[in-house]
Design a protein around this motif. Structure first.
Motif, mmCIF file in Angstrom:
data_model
loop_
_atom_site.group_PDB
_atom_site.id
_atom_site.type_symbol
_atom_site.label_atom_id
_atom_site.label_comp_id
_atom_site.label_asym_id
_atom_site.label_seq_id
_atom_site.Cartn_x
_atom_site.Cartn_y
_atom_site.Cartn_z
ATOM 1 N N PRO A 54 0.747 -1.238 -0.263
ATOM 2 C CA PRO A 54 0.391 0.236 -0.025
ATOM 3 C C PRO A 54 1.075 1.285 0.199
ATOM 4 O O PRO A 54 1.903 0.824 0.788
ATOM 5 N N GLU A 55 0.057 2.183 -0.723
ATOM 6 C CA GLU A 55 0.636 3.757 -0.689
ATOM 7 C C GLU A 55 0.184 4.772 0.395
ATOM 8 O O GLU A 55 1.267 5.760 0.873
ATOM 9 N N ASN A 56 -0.495 4.331 1.557
ATOM 10 C CA ASN A 56 -0.782 4.842 2.262
ATOM 11 C C ASN A 56 -1.833 4.323 3.130
ATOM 12 O O ASN A 56 -1.798 3.252 2.976
ATOM 13 N N LEU A 57 -2.448 5.277 4.850
ATOM 14 C CA LEU A 57 -3.548 4.192 5.236
ATOM 15 C C LEU A 57 -4.208 4.308 4.999
ATOM 16 O O LEU A 57 -5.048 3.277 5.313
ATOM 17 N N GLU A 58 -5.260 5.524 4.197
ATOM 18 C CA GLU A 58 -6.368 5.358 3.229
ATOM 19 C C GLU A 58 -6.755 3.233 2.912
ATOM 20 O O GLU A 58 -7.190 2.560 2.404
ATOM 21 N N GLU A 59 -5.223 3.088 1.938
ATOM 22 C CA GLU A 59 -5.125 1.869 0.882
ATOM 23 C C GLU A 59 -5.246 0.850 1.847
ATOM 24 O O GLU A 59 -6.160 -0.384 2.334
ATOM 25 N N ILE A 60 -4.599 0.852 3.035
ATOM 26 C CA ILE A 60 -4.422 -0.392 4.712
ATOM 27 C C ILE A 60 -6.268 -0.236 5.173
ATOM 28 O O ILE A 60 -6.678 -1.673 4.805
ATOM 29 N N GLN A 62 -8.873 -0.109 3.569
ATOM 30 C CA GLN A 62 -9.521 -0.338 2.324
ATOM 31 C C GLN A 62 -9.019 -2.465 1.740
ATOM 32 O O GLN A 62 -10.341 -3.239 2.305
ATOM 33 N N ILE A 63 -7.556 -2.406 2.975
ATOM 34 C CA ILE A 63 -7.593 -4.236 2.464
ATOM 35 C C ILE A 63 -8.067 -5.068 3.624
ATOM 36 O O ILE A 63 -8.180 -5.957 4.028
ATOM 37 N N PHE A 64 -7.978 -4.032 4.918
ATOM 38 C CA PHE A 64 -8.445 -4.227 6.031
ATOM 39 C C PHE A 64 -9.918 -4.589 6.036
ATOM 40 O O PHE A 64 -10.550 -5.684 6.164
ATOM 41 N N ALA A 65 -10.894 -3.860 5.198
ATOM 42 C CA ALA A 65 -12.117 -3.631 5.263
ATOM 43 C C ALA A 65 -12.529 -5.443 4.796
ATOM 44 O O ALA A 65 -13.503 -6.059 4.706
ATOM 45 N N ILE A 66 -11.674 -5.300 3.035
ATOM 46 C CA ILE A 66 -11.801 -6.104 2.816
ATOM 47 C C ILE A 66 -11.472 -7.823 3.095
ATOM 48 O O ILE A 66 -11.674 -9.188 3.388
ATOM 49 N N ALA A 67 -10.754 -7.697 3.481
ATOM 50 C CA ALA A 67 -9.758 -8.794 4.267
ATOM 51 C C ALA A 67 -11.050 -9.100 5.565
ATOM 52 O O ALA A 67 -11.113 -10.395 5.777
ATOM 53 N N PHE A 68 -11.171 -8.757 6.399
ATOM 54 C CA PHE A 68 -12.082 -8.636 7.208
ATOM 55 C C PHE A 68 -13.434 -9.558 6.671
ATOM 56 O O PHE A 68 -13.912 -10.560 7.385
ATOM 57 N N GLU A 69 -13.974 -9.445 6.293
ATOM 58 C CA GLU A 69 -15.284 -9.879 5.268
ATOM 59 C C GLU A 69 -14.920 -11.112 4.410
ATOM 60 O O GLU A 69 -16.411 -12.147 4.920
ATOM 61 N N HIS A 70 -13.708 -11.300 3.831
ATOM 62 C CA HIS A 70 -13.457 -12.011 3.103
ATOM 63 C C HIS A 70 -12.778 -13.318 4.466
ATOM 64 O O HIS A 70 -12.674 -14.320 3.980
ATOM 65 N N GLU A 180 -15.014 -4.320 10.812
ATOM 66 C CA GLU A 180 -15.408 -4.457 9.668
ATOM 67 C C GLU A 180 -15.053 -3.314 9.321
ATOM 68 O O GLU A 180 -15.178 -2.674 7.970
ATOM 69 N N LYS A 181 -15.165 -2.202 10.054
ATOM 70 C CA LYS A 181 -15.172 -0.861 9.503
ATOM 71 C C LYS A 181 -13.774 -0.276 10.851
ATOM 72 O O LYS A 181 -14.176 -0.011 11.782
ATOM 73 N N PRO A 182 -12.241 -0.113 10.003
ATOM 74 C CA PRO A 182 -11.337 -0.405 10.890
ATOM 75 C C PRO A 182 -11.502 1.107 11.232
ATOM 76 O O PRO A 182 -11.780 1.926 11.247
ATOM 77 N N ASN A 183 -10.774 1.658 12.862
ATOM 78 C CA ASN A 183 -10.633 2.430 14.029
ATOM 79 C C ASN A 183 -9.785 2.825 13.614
ATOM 80 O O ASN A 183 -8.470 1.752 14.020
ATOM 81 N N LYS A 184 -8.909 3.876 13.980
ATOM 82 C CA LYS A 184 -7.679 4.622 14.477
ATOM 83 C C LYS A 184 -7.817 5.063 15.869
ATOM 84 O O LYS A 184 -8.818 5.552 16.181
ATOM 85 N N ASN A 428 -9.981 -5.739 19.553
ATOM 86 C CA ASN A 428 -9.377 -4.416 18.150
ATOM 87 C C ASN A 428 -9.426 -5.809 16.889
ATOM 88 O O ASN A 428 -9.235 -5.073 15.901
ATOM 89 N N ASP A 429 -9.565 -6.344 17.292
ATOM 90 C CA ASP A 429 -9.495 -7.951 16.105
ATOM 91 C C ASP A 429 -10.336 -9.259 16.217
ATOM 92 O O ASP A 429 -9.974 -10.645 16.474
ATOM 93 N N PRO A 430 -11.868 -8.700 16.286
ATOM 94 C CA PRO A 430 -12.767 -10.163 16.682
ATOM 95 C C PRO A 430 -12.853 -10.737 16.262
ATOM 96 O O PRO A 430 -13.145 -12.102 16.352
ATOM 97 N N ARG A 431 -12.158 -10.689 14.554
ATOM 98 C CA ARG A 431 -12.086 -12.122 14.181
ATOM 99 C C ARG A 431 -11.256 -13.113 14.411
ATOM 100 O O ARG A 431 -10.399 -13.694 13.814
ATOM 101 N N ALA A 432 -9.605 -12.245 15.121
ATOM 102 C CA ALA A 432 -8.561 -13.051 15.606
ATOM 103 C C ALA A 432 -7.987 -12.577 13.880
ATOM 104 O O ALA A 432 -7.560 -14.090 13.885
ATOM 105 N N LEU A 433 -7.888 -12.011 12.917
ATOM 106 C CA LEU A 433 -7.396 -12.632 12.292
ATOM 107 C C LEU A 433 -6.362 -11.486 11.580
ATOM 108 O O LEU A 433 -4.955 -12.147 10.750
ATOM 109 N N LEU A 434 -5.287 -11.081 13.005
ATOM 110 C CA LEU A 434 -4.067 -10.376 12.859
ATOM 111 C C LEU A 434 -3.332 -11.728 12.952
ATOM 112 O O LEU A 434 -2.976 -11.843 14.229
#
Length: 448
Positions: A54-60, A62-70, A180-184, A428-434
């Motif tokens: 990724p080039e920026n935090l916004e892309e990360i 989006q990646i997180f949201a996709i990873a969470f969904e899948h 699902e919606k990453p928080n900072k 922070n990681d309710p689906r234990a994906l990290l």
């Protein structure tokens, strides 16, 4: 292999930002776990399904949201200088390479704010150009990234004065959660312990504020000793000498110095060495201490040559293990804290028990303000059973072992904090994906 989420990543990432070629993903999924013959066998075939850059935090986000969904595992990669398989995917998934998130955001007196992919060496150089320097940094600083150091490191150059990362050397972290919606989140104070050296299991480190200090003119020296006890006592006295400003005190039993091939003309046969960095203004006082403990300064790098060309910190901390491995592939290492009140006795007991299977290497440091003879001893590896025997013997004589031959966070010395880390991970990681699989113990097991 067809991955259903790749098309979603392709919708906002450039082609060069997504890598799925199995050969490349295998290569990028490795760190320096091969320091351990045990981890080398366990992790050599593990790899990510995809590496994204990724080039920026916004892309990360989006990646997180996709990873969470899948329900895809997500891990983070800096420069892969870690030694415990921190970045190695145990269950496939997405490996996020942070190399493009490499900005120094802001420098202020006493602190610097950076993105996670900034190289520590470049950061230190920039700070020194601005009259400051990092309080601590790893011996791998030329390659290591800020995020990798915080996520997988602990101490390093400067720890003899400033302690570990959690001794106030990280002031603040910005964390992105895996939801699902990453928080900072903005993290500071005692809560930092749930993110430092947690292998990215509790959130993505988006920004780091490091403590800095005023720039010092450092000289580096090799001091040689006939007697190992003299070298250790000298190191202890130097560690305690408040009048001598210092950045590193590293003690190596012979034959460890023989592994330092680029230093061969400065190394004397059979001599134990102490490698130091001190303020150039303290050189006269240092010389008196050297003479008191029967040492001899055999090499000096003056302050004007600091971090230009040959650098003695490249022979301290776990770089020492790397030189040993280059010289003898049978070598590996342990990590230990000796008892300051009886470490000389403990060293003698180890010498009697294991002779030339076990060589002493101390990097003196402070923890919670107290001097600690922290050790990364080198050992000759034959079998896992013999290595376990060494660990049991050390623990039987009062030495605390932090096992570097495991990828499990709770088994590598973090057991005292693992319940707090798990609670943070649950939020922070309710689906234990990290970084799944790097913590095997559960909260219920700890409670029970």
């Amino acid at each position: 292999m067809t991955l259903s989420y790749i098309s979603e990543l392709q919708a906002f990432l450039k082609e060069k930002q997504i890598i799925t070629d199995p050969v490349l993903t295998q290569k990028l999924s490795r760190d320096c776990y091969w320091y351990s013959p045990i981890l080398d066998e366990e992790l050599k075939d593990m790899k990510a399904d995809a590496v994204v850059i990724p080039e920026n935090l916004e892309e990360i986000e989006q990646i997180f949201a996709i990873a969470f969904e899948h329900k895809q595992p997500v891990l983070f990669k800096g420069s892969a200088t870690g030694n415990y398989g921190q970045i190695v995917p145990l269950q496939g998934g997405i490996l996020i390479d942070t190399k493009l998130l490499n900005k120094i955001i802001e420098i202020n007196p006493g602190e610097v704010r950076v993105e996670p992919g900034v190289k520590i060496g470049m950061l230190e150089k920039t700070l020194r150009e601005n009259g400051q320097e990092l309080c601590i940094f790893p011996s791998t600083y030329l390659k290591a990234t800020a995020g990798g150091f915080v996520s997988g490191g602990s101490g390093g150059i400067g720890s003899i004065t400033w302690g570990n990362l959690w001794d106030g050397n990280v002031i603040e972290l910005t964390i992105l959660t895996m939801e699902e919606k990453p928080n900072k989140l903005t993290i500071s104070g005692d809560e930092l312990l749930n993110y430092i050296h947690s292998y990215g299991t509790t959130g993505f480190i988006a920004e780091i504020v490091f403590r800095t200090s005023e720039k010092t003119e450092w000289i580096q020296q090799i001091i040689s000793f006939e007697n190992l006890d003299d070298s250790l006592r000298f190191s202890e006295k130097l560690a305690y000498a408040s009048s001598i400003q210092k950045r590193s005190v590293s003690t190596c039993e012979w034959p460890i110095p023989s592994y330092f091939k680029p230093l061969s003309k400065f190394i004397q046969e059979g001599k134990h060495v102490v490698i130091i960095e001190i303020n150039e203004e303290a050189s006269d006082e240092l010389q008196r201490l050297v003479e008191e403990w029967n040492g001899e300064v055999t090499y000096t790098i003056l302050a004007e040559k600091y971090h230009k060309g040959l650098t003695l910190s490249d022979y301290t901390w776990n770089h020492t293990t790397l030189w040993a491995l280059n010289a003898n592939e049978q070598m590996t290492y342990l990590q230990a804290s000796f008892d300051l009140n009886r470490y000389i006795e403990q060293v003698a007991l180890i010498q009697e028990q294991f002779k030339d299977e076990f060589y002493q290497h101390f990097d003196w440091m402070r923890m919670d303000g107290k001097v600690v003879p922290q050790s990364i001893p080198l050992v000759r590896f034959s079998t896992k059973e013999r290595l376990d025997e060494m660990v049991r013997f050390c623990e039987s004589i009062g030495i605390k072992i932090f096992n570097p031959h495991t990828y499990l966070l709770e088994a590598g010395g973090w057991e005292a904090h693992i319940s707090s880390v798990l609670r943070t991970k649950g939020k922070n990681d309710p689906r234990a994906l990290l970084n799944p699989g790097k913590i095997r113990v559960t909260l219920s097991e700890i409670v029970n």
